[in-house]
Scaffold this active site. Structure first.
Site, mmCIF file in Angstrom:
data_model
loop_
_atom_site.group_PDB
_atom_site.id
_atom_site.type_symbol
_atom_site.label_atom_id
_atom_site.label_comp_id
_atom_site.label_asym_id
_atom_site.label_seq_id
_atom_site.Cartn_x
_atom_site.Cartn_y
_atom_site.Cartn_z
ATOM 1 N N ASP A 1 -48.795 52.516 42.073
ATOM 2 C CA ASP A 1 -48.394 52.716 43.462
ATOM 3 C C ASP A 1 -47.477 53.928 43.616
ATOM 4 O O ASP A 1 -47.526 54.630 44.637
ATOM 5 C CB ASP A 1 -47.681 51.466 43.997
ATOM 6 N N CYS B 1 -55.916 41.493 41.116
ATOM 7 C CA CYS B 1 -55.720 41.915 42.501
ATOM 8 C C CYS B 1 -56.715 41.285 43.473
ATOM 9 O O CYS B 1 -56.573 41.447 44.682
ATOM 10 C CB CYS B 1 -55.798 43.433 42.590
ATOM 11 N N SER C 1 -48.894 53.048 58.118
ATOM 12 C CA SER C 1 -50.201 53.571 57.724
ATOM 13 C C SER C 1 -50.801 52.863 56.518
ATOM 14 O O SER C 1 -51.810 53.305 55.977
ATOM 15 C CB SER C 1 -50.100 55.082 57.437
ATOM 16 N N ASP D 1 -45.468 44.856 42.528
ATOM 17 C CA ASP D 1 -46.824 44.342 42.381
ATOM 18 C C ASP D 1 -46.862 43.321 41.246
ATOM 19 O O ASP D 1 -46.279 43.568 40.190
ATOM 20 C CB ASP D 1 -47.799 45.483 42.082
ATOM 21 N N ASP E 1 -49.702 52.495 53.415
ATOM 22 C CA ASP E 1 -49.615 53.235 52.162
ATOM 23 C C ASP E 1 -49.283 52.321 50.997
ATOM 24 O O ASP E 1 -48.958 51.143 51.161
ATOM 25 C CB ASP E 1 -48.577 54.351 52.284
ATOM 26 N N ASP E 2 -49.302 52.908 49.788
ATOM 27 C CA ASP E 2 -49.153 52.128 48.565
ATOM 28 C C ASP E 2 -47.709 51.774 48.249
ATOM 29 O O ASP E 2 -47.455 50.835 47.490
ATOM 30 C CB ASP E 2 -49.750 52.913 47.395
ATOM 31 N N HIS F 1 -36.582 39.396 36.975
ATOM 32 C CA HIS F 1 -36.382 38.052 37.529
ATOM 33 C C HIS F 1 -37.495 37.144 37.026
ATOM 34 O O HIS F 1 -38.652 37.558 36.926
ATOM 35 C CB HIS F 1 -36.397 38.098 39.055
ATOM 36 N N SER F 2 -37.153 35.895 36.691
ATOM 37 C CA SER F 2 -38.140 34.941 36.203
ATOM 38 C C SER F 2 -37.947 33.592 36.893
ATOM 39 O O SER F 2 -36.833 33.225 37.260
ATOM 40 C CB SER F 2 -38.024 34.763 34.682
ATOM 41 N N LYS G 1 -55.231 38.959 46.267
ATOM 42 C CA LYS G 1 -54.472 39.419 47.424
ATOM 43 C C LYS G 1 -54.861 38.646 48.683
ATOM 44 O O LYS G 1 -56.014 38.223 48.836
ATOM 45 C CB LYS G 1 -54.734 40.907 47.674
#
Length: 348
Positions: free
Chosen positions: A109, A22, A61, A86, A63-64, A158-159, A25
């Site tokens: 999440d 992460c 806001s 994610d 949010d996750d 999906h790949s 990001k």
């Protein structure tokens, strides 16, 4: 544990990733500029009976996950759908562990919104000419095992063929629309609890550079946030977020800003993984962590907090814990929310 396939081929997956988990990001300030104004429609065309599927949580806001109330209107038995996605490059060299970590991170999440995951689809990017497909299978197997532990179906995905391997999940869950854990629901006088220790970013970065394996970090990252979310809901908490790429301070800043309060953090009460402070001291700090700290610094009163502690509080986590405005059994209280002050964050 290193898999047989990895040992035989001498593959270090982290060497195929530009960043780590992460920490890759897009910086929070830049991301907010990108999505500014892209809030879209909050509900479909109005219906005479008021039973349209309303967007309860979107971009506003930070949010996750997104939350949509299903048609049927408010009241007993009302239900909401929680949707998130994610993915990231390899954060550890072991493909099975990477799959487990990425899945736990994606499922988090949903838990952070107070929901329960229902079904997930895989998101896989793989350099098929550079890495054996058997390693990709191990990644997917790790993700599946974590989803099974969570009671979440995995149905396809999906790949793509990509120079850099990436893996994650798109997850759909359900929640009670009247009992969501939101970023903007914090109120003064409420304690702040943290359900996993910090330091994942610096330990993962040390692993990438040196090859050292930190079992305590892997155990922490693969642990589901399910029980923490259930405990938060049982304690009547209404405000929470998970701590991932923007670090504790970055996610707490977003929560405090959305709730219109100031968050006070007792740095001495924040738990850290064994070896985290040493890794930070030795310089294994990601660029993402430095960007996190730069983003929150103008909004934070650090008092006499030393630079090393500041970096650890901003450390970019992968599959970190929940930060809950409320008490959670077994989780340390690391601070509290207070009425808004000059700074959104105060570290003492």
């Amino acid at each position: 544990m290193t898999t047989t396939a990895t040992r035989q081929r001498g593959v270090r997956l982290t060497q195929y990733a530009r960043g780590g988990g992460c920490a890759c990001k897009i910086p929070p300030g830049e991301l907010e500029e990108i999505v500014a104004g892209l809030t879209g429609r909050t509900r479909p065309a109005d219906r005479a009976d008021g039973t349209g599927a309303a967007l309860l949580v979107g971009l506003d806001s930070g949010d996750d996950a997104a939350v949509v109330r299903l048609p049927g209107g408010p009241g007993a038995g009302a239900q909401a759908v929680v949707v998130t996605a994610d993915f990231f490059g390899p954060v550890v060299d072991d493909p099975y562990d990477w799959g487990r970590i990425a899945a736990a991170n994606a499922l988090s999440d949903v838990y952070a919104m107070g929901g329960s995951p229902l079904v997930a689809t895989n998101l896989l990017a793989w350099p098929r000419a550079a890495l054996p497909l058997e390693l990709a299978r191990e990644v997917l197997r790790g993700g599946l095992d974590i989803a099974v532990e969570a009671g979440c179906h995995v149905a396809g995905g999906h790949s793509v063929d990509d120079p850099e391997p990436k893996y994650g999940m798109a997850v759909t869950g359900t929640a009670d629309p009247e009992r969501l854990l939101r970023n903007d629901a914090g109120r003064p006088g409420v304690p702040l609890s943290l359900t996993k220790p910090l330091g994942l970013g610096v330990l993962n970065n040390r692993h990438k550079v040196t090859g050292e394996v930190f079992d305590q970090a892997v155990r922490t990252m693969v642990a589901l946030n399910r029980d923490a979310a259930r405990a938060a809901l049982a304690g009547r908490a209404v405000c929470a977020t998970d701590v991932t790429g923007f670090g504790l301070l970055g996610h707490l800043y977003k929560l405090a800003r959305a709730s219109g309060v100031t968050a006070v953090v007792d740095a001495s009460a924040v738990p850290f993984l064994d070896g985290a402070r040493e890794a930070a001291r030795d310089g294994y700090v990601s660029g993402g962590t430095h960007r996190n700290l730069a983003w929150v610094a103008p909004h934070t009163d650090f008092g006499r907090t030393d630079e090393l502690t500041r970096l650890l509080l901003a450390d970019a986590q992968t599959s970190g814990g929940l930060l809950v405005a409320g008490e959670v059994p077994g989780a340390p209280v690391i601070g509290e929310l207070v009425p808004a002050r000059e700074h959104r964050l105060v570290v003492r």
